[in-house]
Every structure is written in C-alpha cells, then in structure tokens.
Design an enzyme around this catalytic site. Structure first.
Site, PDB file in Angstrom:
ATOM      1  N   GLU A   1     -17.106 -25.891  -8.468  1.00  0.00           N
ATOM      2  CA  GLU A   1     -18.284 -25.894  -9.239  1.00  0.00           C
ATOM      3  C   GLU A   1     -17.575 -26.281 -10.810  1.00  0.00           C
ATOM      4  O   GLU A   1     -16.577 -25.859 -10.977  1.00  0.00           O
ATOM      5  CB  GLU A   1     -18.916 -24.549  -9.388  1.00  0.00           C
ATOM      6  CG  GLU A   1     -18.121 -23.452 -10.007  1.00  0.00           C
ATOM      7  CD  GLU A   1     -18.603 -22.159  -9.635  1.00  0.00           C
ATOM      8  OE1 GLU A   1     -19.414 -21.754 -10.589  1.00  0.00           O
ATOM      9  OE2 GLU A   1     -18.633 -21.686  -8.589  1.00  0.00           O
TER      10      GLU A   1
ATOM     11  N   LYS B   1     -16.476 -25.802 -14.542  1.00  0.00           N
ATOM     12  CA  LYS B   1     -16.270 -24.509 -15.325  1.00  0.00           C
ATOM     13  C   LYS B   1     -16.869 -24.703 -16.672  1.00  0.00           C
ATOM     14  O   LYS B   1     -16.503 -25.549 -17.555  1.00  0.00           O
ATOM     15  CB  LYS B   1     -14.745 -24.426 -15.556  1.00  0.00           C
ATOM     16  CG  LYS B   1     -14.199 -23.312 -16.098  1.00  0.00           C
ATOM     17  CD  LYS B   1     -12.804 -23.188 -16.341  1.00  0.00           C
ATOM     18  CE  LYS B   1     -12.230 -21.726 -16.774  1.00  0.00           C
ATOM     19  NZ  LYS B   1     -12.771 -21.771 -18.087  1.00  0.00           N
TER      20      LYS B   1
ATOM     21  N   ASP C   1     -17.946 -24.240 -20.552  1.00  0.00           N
ATOM     22  CA  ASP C   1     -17.052 -23.739 -21.670  1.00  0.00           C
ATOM     23  C   ASP C   1     -18.223 -23.117 -22.767  1.00  0.00           C
ATOM     24  O   ASP C   1     -18.865 -23.773 -23.469  1.00  0.00           O
ATOM     25  CB  ASP C   1     -16.412 -25.028 -22.399  1.00  0.00           C
ATOM     26  CG  ASP C   1     -15.824 -24.518 -23.575  1.00  0.00           C
ATOM     27  OD1 ASP C   1     -15.375 -23.460 -23.655  1.00  0.00           O
ATOM     28  OD2 ASP C   1     -15.455 -25.311 -24.264  1.00  0.00           O
TER      29      ASP C   1
ATOM     30  N   TYR D   1     -22.909 -17.461 -11.670  1.00  0.00           N
ATOM     31  CA  TYR D   1     -21.935 -17.950 -10.723  1.00  0.00           C
ATOM     32  C   TYR D   1     -21.140 -16.896 -10.245  1.00  0.00           C
ATOM     33  O   TYR D   1     -20.199 -17.096  -9.190  1.00  0.00           O
ATOM     34  CB  TYR D   1     -21.031 -19.028 -11.468  1.00  0.00           C
ATOM     35  CG  TYR D   1     -20.261 -18.486 -12.636  1.00  0.00           C
ATOM     36  CD1 TYR D   1     -19.350 -17.554 -12.506  1.00  0.00           C
ATOM     37  CD2 TYR D   1     -20.754 -19.082 -13.952  1.00  0.00           C
ATOM     38  CE1 TYR D   1     -18.604 -16.831 -13.552  1.00  0.00           C
ATOM     39  CE2 TYR D   1     -19.804 -18.475 -14.997  1.00  0.00           C
ATOM     40  CZ  TYR D   1     -18.823 -17.403 -14.974  1.00  0.00           C
ATOM     41  OH  TYR D   1     -18.124 -16.901 -16.065  1.00  0.00           O
TER      42      TYR D   1
ATOM     43  N   CYS E   1      19.510 -12.636 -43.571  1.00  0.00           N
ATOM     44  CA  CYS E   1      20.388 -11.681 -43.886  1.00  0.00           C
ATOM     45  C   CYS E   1      21.913 -11.941 -44.116  1.00  0.00           C
ATOM     46  O   CYS E   1      22.713 -11.198 -44.635  1.00  0.00           O
ATOM     47  CB  CYS E   1      20.380 -10.458 -42.738  1.00  0.00           C
ATOM     48  SG  CYS E   1      21.394 -10.640 -41.289  1.00  0.00           S
TER      49      CYS E   1
ATOM     50  N   CYS F   1      21.109 -13.608 -34.482  1.00  0.00           N
ATOM     51  CA  CYS F   1      21.665 -13.217 -35.553  1.00  0.00           C
ATOM     52  C   CYS F   1      22.358 -11.629 -35.114  1.00  0.00           C
ATOM     53  O   CYS F   1      21.869 -10.994 -34.331  1.00  0.00           O
ATOM     54  CB  CYS F   1      20.739 -12.730 -36.621  1.00  0.00           C
ATOM     55  SG  CYS F   1      21.147 -11.475 -37.749  1.00  0.00           S
TER      56      CYS F   1
ATOM     57  N   LYS G   1      -7.993 -27.534 -14.412  1.00  0.00           N
ATOM     58  CA  LYS G   1      -8.528 -27.965 -15.623  1.00  0.00           C
ATOM     59  C   LYS G   1      -7.934 -29.257 -16.009  1.00  0.00           C
ATOM     60  O   LYS G   1      -7.431 -29.818 -15.340  1.00  0.00           O
ATOM     61  CB  LYS G   1      -7.837 -26.950 -16.869  1.00  0.00           C
ATOM     62  CG  LYS G   1      -7.737 -25.565 -16.663  1.00  0.00           C
ATOM     63  CD  LYS G   1      -9.075 -25.030 -16.882  1.00  0.00           C
ATOM     64  CE  LYS G   1      -9.588 -24.790 -18.101  1.00  0.00           C
ATOM     65  NZ  LYS G   1      -9.122 -23.889 -19.100  1.00  0.00           N
TER      66      LYS G   1
ATOM     67  N   CYS H   1      19.223  -6.631 -40.501  1.00  0.00           N
ATOM     68  CA  CYS H   1      18.526  -7.718 -40.804  1.00  0.00           C
ATOM     69  C   CYS H   1      16.904  -7.546 -41.002  1.00  0.00           C
ATOM     70  O   CYS H   1      16.468  -6.871 -40.170  1.00  0.00           O
ATOM     71  CB  CYS H   1      18.623  -8.837 -39.549  1.00  0.00           C
ATOM     72  SG  CYS H   1      17.664 -10.283 -39.787  1.00  0.00           S
TER      73      CYS H   1
ATOM     74  N   CYS I   1      22.657 -16.089 -40.146  1.00  0.00           N
ATOM     75  CA  CYS I   1      21.106 -15.861 -40.255  1.00  0.00           C
ATOM     76  C   CYS I   1      20.572 -16.170 -41.467  1.00  0.00           C
ATOM     77  O   CYS I   1      20.974 -15.676 -42.638  1.00  0.00           O
ATOM     78  CB  CYS I   1      20.962 -14.241 -40.028  1.00  0.00           C
ATOM     79  SG  CYS I   1      19.069 -13.776 -40.156  1.00  0.00           S
TER      80      CYS I   1
END
Length: 754
Positions: free
Chosen positions: A130, A132, A134, A240, A436, A451, A328, A457, A433
């Site tokens: 069936e 779908k 939206d 449904y 830091c 890091c 989909k 940090c 990093c």
C-alpha cells in the site's frame, strides 16, 4: 551540531570505536530531527535523509549489537508529546517501520521473515502492499461503536489527546455499526494537494504566512488548541491499521482493511495483495509511476505479511514490527561550493571534519553542512589505504557533489576537478585539539583522531554534559544543549560535572536571584527548571547508566545491564570484581595482536589461542573475577569491548569520584520489567544451544524474553535453564557438569505452555 564522526567505510569494515562514534552522533541529530518533525511540525531534514540515517544506524547495530542505543533511530518512535494537550498512554504502542531503499532489500526482508518463521523459500507467503502516506499518524479509539478518544503517535508510548479536533474531520466516523466493542483504528491524517493550495491562498489573505508543504499543514491543523481552527482546515484520513481490539477484525491484513472500509473508514484503493518479492516490486513501480498524479503526498510503499497469525508469531523488535517494512523512494544529489572545513570535537574526543557549503536546495531542503567523515576521506582513500572517488582529495573552494541519503548530515560524495581553483591547497588535518590545544592522536587501526585532553578539554566536557541531559538520558525539561553551554561557561552558576546540576538550586542560596535576571530567564522559568531537576533525582537505572556517556554503552546496552543486575550497586560490584579479569583480557588482546602480526597463516589460530591463554594465566586472575567477567560478557547483547570500556570508566579514580558524587543525589530505581505474572521462567537465565526444530533461535529468544527470562549466550553457575537441541556440544556438557536444568525443545515448550 555536536559530534559528527562519520566513516566512509562500509559497515562491515567499521571498527567498534568507529561504530560507537557514529551511533552517538546519529542519536543526537535524529533526536533533534524527531522534535522538529513531530512536535514543531517544521522538519529540519528531509524524509529521504532521515530514512537514510535510520538505515545506516540499523546496519551498524546489526553488526555491533552491543553498541545499540535506545535513542538511535531504531529505538525511538516520534518525539515526546508537545505541551498544551493532555497525554494519552497507548494501550498498544504505536511503532514505526524499518525501511528499505534498494530492490535487494525487499528480497532480504522476505528472506528474514521466512528465516524467522522457518519457512522454505518456495513456501507460499503473501504480503499486502500500500502507499505510504506522508502525513501525521493518528489513533482513534471506539468503545461500543462510539468515538471516545483520538491521539497522536507522540513517542510511540504516549501521545497527545486531540479528540475534539479529530471529531471535525469528515473522513472520521463518529459512530460505528457492527464493530468490536473495543476498536482502535490507526491511520494517517493528510491534506490533498488541491486543498493545500487553496488553504495557502487563504493564509496569504489572512496572515500573510503560508505552510511549507501539505504534511506540515496537516500536522499543524490537527494540533490546534482551538478545534474550530481544525474544523476550518481540509483534513483527510486514511485507515490502514489497528491497535487494541476486543476481537480480531479478520484472519488476514487484507481482510482487516476490507473490514475497516466496510465500517465506514476511507482506505487506500491502491492497496494490493502480492505473492512475493517480485510482485511487491512490480506494485512499487506501479505506485511510483502514479505518484505525481495521486493528488496527495506519499514517500514510499509499505509491505506487510498478510497472515495475521504469522504477524503474531513474528512479533516486534524494540520499535518496529518484524512483519512489515517501508520501501522508500530514492534520495537526491546536488552540486555546490565547499567554503570551509571546520573541526568539531565530540564527548569522546573525536575530531570530526564538517564541510561548510554554499547553501543549496536538494529536494526541497536547504543544505549548508555535510560530513567529511575523517582525514582519510578528505585525502581520497579509505582506512585501508584504498582509493575512493578515484583518489580525488577534497579542498576548500572545490565544487562538490552533495548526497542526501547516506549519513547524519549530507555527505560530500564527489569533486569536480575541472572547477578546482588554481590556488586551492591540500587540506592538512590538525594534530592538536582546536579547543584545548592537547595532542590529537590516531591509534593504530582507528580511523578517528582524538583529543587527549580528556576532562580538561572544554569541548569534551560540554558534550558529555549535553549527552547527560539528552532525551534518552536524564532528559531534564528546560536544560538542553544551549542551557548547558550557558551554565558551563558561567563562573557563578557553573555546571562542570553532572552532580553540579543537582546542587544548582541550593548553591549559595542565591541561584534563583542570579538566574532570573539573565536574558531569556525569569523567576517562573528558573523555578520550573529547579522543579524539573528535582523530578529527575528519581531516575531509572537504565537511564542513569546511559547518561554517564561511557564509550560503547548505548541505551540498549544500558537497559540490558539494568535488567540483568537490577541495581546500581549490583552492577558496580560485578564490574569492580571483574577488574583483574579485565586487565588480563586486555593483556591477552595485546598478545593476540602481536601474534597475529607474526604467526604463519597455517598455524595462526592455534598459536593465537595459546598466546591469549598464556597472557591470562600469567596474571593469576582470581576465580571470582573470572566469574564476574563471564557474567558480564554472557549477557545477551553485551560484548567484551563494552565490558572493557565500562570497567575502565569505573576504575578511573577521577571519573569514579564524579559518578559517586552524582549517585549521592539520586534515587536510582530498578528497571520496569514486562508483566510476567504466572510465567514459569520469569527472572530465570536461559541459554539456547544447538539446533531448534520447531521455532527459530530468534523466535525462541523473543518468546523467552516476553516471559521475563534473561537470555544469555554462555553457560555459567548463574544459568538456570539450558535448552539444548541437536549439536549442542560443549555448552550442554558444561551445563550437565554444573548440575543445571537441561531441556530439549519439547521440554522447553511444555514448560512455557507453548
């Protein structure tokens, strides 16, 4: 956006660390997307992108089940109900569907259904197919033929009471004749294209503001606090599915849909009965060809096992049924300019490159950021050194192709070298990093550079706190990511670790006065925050475990641990006791890696095992430690990598002290368990071994857990029942040596009354 450590490698090539990093980011970004879509009716990302994110997450969880998080796309349904409506607890949860994107996924779905049920490949098995829709999911409850309640899906367990609004929709009958005494009809509220265009013309004349699309218009219209506004909007409803029933509608899905139509509901005329994957794909193609002329939005096709008896046997995963899948429609591509590459630092220290793009519209969604995964991806190779994109590197100024389907944010899929600026320079990935200044190292075999600053940090500290208050963790209303950043940077109202949250109100006795004078805060908002914090002093054990942000410990693993141990004290006692075994296992891992590098192929397996055994034996591990290690790693879904990480976190003096300070403020509650009154196996630990002949292993496991049993993958002194089929081998022998109860499959089915 927080941590976005994505990896270009196929899921089958990911390391556990890479998988953990990616799942953490998926949970964060998709929680925000759910909130935007289901609560604010203002999607932040497209349906195609959202679906692709869920797919990637599910693939990772399948490969690394120990890392599964309940706040990932496979563990969340919708979003928490919005304020303004009373709450409705669904008697039967409203679950989402797993997704398919390729034709091969449909064959895989059919194969998985057959495998679970133990059906041969040529055995008859039909499906319904069936469109779908939206729109917005809605549940309608009828008692004795009268509509008594309408509720949105919400988070799947609890939704919003929109009964007054639903009564204004012409497609929804107020009374039914010949229906079961209790009937909960589920379906989708939507708006046709023609009605949407007419509504927007009226909106322009009245308020000068229009809706972005029919889905937003339908959702916003249904969720009006004034039902008269809903009445003025042209909403439609397709039925449904169903929830609670006093007796079945039919024996098949198709028959039940026909019954709903007979009761007066609108059902989709394109619903079709299919004989197998080929027929399902043919119907998908027919629907896709009609998509532009249907007059309403659809985003795919839904397939469901037709036989309701088989649906019952297949049952559910945590948030999706095994008997249904949504196929989909495809995602899209676009080209734009790469303006900059930024580095974000996540809570585990991962340095993640993010592309900043000239905004481009892709399928109706404006994209300005994209993941660049890691430094190897930027250079045009995978973590094994193999070329990707034909070896083309990515540079600032490049014209890049953006693909909105594969990752949490869109990814840069390709580069047009013909448009590369002459002065474009190769990108140099940082080795320190940016937050830091600590060294950023990349361990052998890891695609991620991290890091080393740890708690010093600020980026890591803030991200850990954001995780602590995230939806699947403490979820403190009024204390989200933005508020955490504010408090963390405030010298007076400082929150540096989780325990600080619970001392905020009483701190210096002046917190309220200081807070209510800040921008965006007043006495009421401050008081509400303190009340929300007070409420969260009572926290479920699984939320507490997950909130700590321990690497590899996702929400699913946190719940598995909570269900097994039942209390924080029992868990920490087991982890602490297992510590010597943890250190021995780590030594064995190191020895194994060294042996793998040197052993000849034909002798490798035996030598590696000998090496591991010797490494463990050298440490003379106490029996109690080995027992605790076996118990932890024997929990179904919990692996050695997770146990090593959990043990390291609790053995770290600084981190343990921080956790202990937090625990002192909390009332940690045991997890909720399924209602299993009268179950002969509730609370017992069960191990399945060997071949099962009357049901598949997956079905047996699901049945045992629904009866309150704990399913383990290994036999120990704490095992209660071993179900041994043909070929059981060493597990059955160990069970008999320990004097445990050993049952064959017939004995097990007799015990549980199946």
């Amino acid at each position: 956006m927080g941590e976005t450590p994505f990896n270009e490698k196929a899921v089958t090539d990911l390391t556990e660390d890479e998988a953990q990093e990616e799942l953490a980011s998926l949970s964060h970004v998709l929680a925000e997307a759910n909130q935007a879509y289901h609560v604010k009716d203002a999607p932040a990302i497209s349906d195609a992108e959202y679906d692709a994110l869920k797919r990637r997450n599910a693939e990772i969880e399948t490969r690394f089940p120990a890392l599964k998080r309940e706040d990932s796309p496979t563990e969340q349904v919708g979003a928490a109900p919005a304020e303004g409506f009373s709450k409705v607890r669904h008697s039967v949860r409203m679950l989402s569907l797993s997704n398919a994107f390729e034709d091969s996924d449909i064959a895989d779905f059919d194969a998985s259904v057959r495998r679970y049920l133990g059906l041969a490949g040529d055995a008859p098995l039909s499906y319904t197919s069936e469109p779908k829709i939206d729109g917005l999911s809605l549940a309608l409850r009828y008692e004795n033929g009268a509509l008594v309640q309408a509720a949105t899906r919400g988070d799947g367990a609890e939704g919003e009471n929109v009964t007054a609004n639903a009564r204004t929709i012409d497609d929804i009958p107020q009374t039914l004749t010949g229906a079961p005494d209790i009937l909960e009809v589920r379906g989708e509220v939507y708006m046709s294209h023609a009605d949407f265009e007419a509504l927007n013309l009226r909106q322009v004349d009245r308020v000068g503001k229009v809706f972005a699309n029919p889905r937003n218009a339908a959702a916003g219209s249904l969720r009006q606090l004034d039902a008269e506004i809903t009445r003025s909007r042209p909403l439609r409803f397709f039925a449904y599915s169903w929830g609670e029933l006093s007796y079945p509608l039919a024996e098949t899905q198709f028959g039940a849909i026909e019954r709903l139509a007979g009761l007066g509901f609108q059902t989709n005329p394109l619903t079709h009965l299919c004989d197998g994957p080929d027929d399902m794909l043919a119907h998908y193609a027919r629907i896709e060809a009609q998509r532009a002329t249907l007059g309403y939005d659809i985003d795919g096709v839904v397939y469901k096992v037709n036989d309701l008896g088989l649906q019952g046997r297949l049952g559910f995963r945590s948030t999706t049924p095994r008997w249904a899948i949504a196929h989909k429609f495809p995602a899209e591509l676009a080209w734009t300019r790469l303006e900059a590459i930024d580095i974000q630092v996540g809570r585990t220290g991962a340095l993640s490159p993010v592309a900043r793009l000239t905004p481009v519209t892709v399928g109706g969604v404006v994209v300005s950021n994209a993941t660049l995964h890691n430094e190897d991806y930027i250079l045009g190779r995978d973590s094994q050194g193999n070329l990707i994109r034909e070896g083309k590197d990515i540079r600032v100024g490049d014209w890049v192709q953006v693909y909105r389907a594969g990752d949490v944010i869109p990814k840069v899929a390709d580069v047009d070298l013909s448009k590369r600026p002459e002065d474009a320079q190769p990108y140099v990935f940082p080795t320190v990093c940016p937050e830091c200044g600590s060294e950023a190292i990349r361990e052998e075999g890891d695609a991620i550079r991290r890091c080393t600053g740890g708690l010093i940090c600020p980026a890591q500290a803030v991200e850990k706190l954001k995780h602590f208050v995230s939806r699947g963790a403490f979820d403190i209303e009024g204390l989200g990511a933005k508020q955490i950043e504010m408090f963390h940077g405030d010298e007076v109202l400082s929150i540096r670790e989780p325990a600080d949250i619970f001392t905020l109100e009483a701190r210096d006795g002046e917190t309220l006065a200081r807070l209510k004078n800040r921008d965006g805060w007043g006495e009421k908002s401050a008081t509400n925050l303190f009340a929300a914090i007070q409420t969260r002093r009572h926290i479920a054990l699984e939320r507490m475990i997950f909130a700590l942000g321990i690497r590899h410990v996702g929400e699913a693993a946190a719940r598995d641990l909570a269900l097994h141990f039942g209390s924080w004290e029992a868990l920490t006692r087991a982890v602490d006791t297992a510590r010597p075994a943890v250190l021995a296992q780590r030594a064995a891992d190191d020895a194994e890696r060294a042996e793998r590098a040197s052993a000849a192929k034909d002798a490798r397996r035996a030598r590696i095992k000998e090496t591991r055994d010797a490494a463990i034996a050298d440490r003379d591990v106490p029996e109690a430690a080995m027992d605790s290690w076996a118990e932890l790693t024997g929990i179904d879904g919990i692996g050695s990598v997770l146990v090593l990480s959990l043990s390291d976190a609790l053995a770290n003096a600084q981190e343990r002290a921080s956790i202990d300070r937090l625990v002192a403020h909390l009332d940690i509650q045991p997890p909720e368990r399924p209602a299993t009154e009268g179950s002969p196996v509730a609370g017992k630990t069960v191990v399945f071994t060997g071949s099962l002949e009357r049901m598949t292993r997956a079905e047996a496991k699901a049945r045992a857990e629904s009866l309150g049993a704990k399913v383990s993958g290994s036999v120990s002194k704490k095992t209660d029942i071993v179900v041994a089929g043909p070929g059981a081998g060493s597990k059955e022998q160990k069970a008999r040596d320990l004097g445990l109860t050993v049952l064959d499959e017939d004995g097990w089915l007799e015990l549980i009354g199946a």
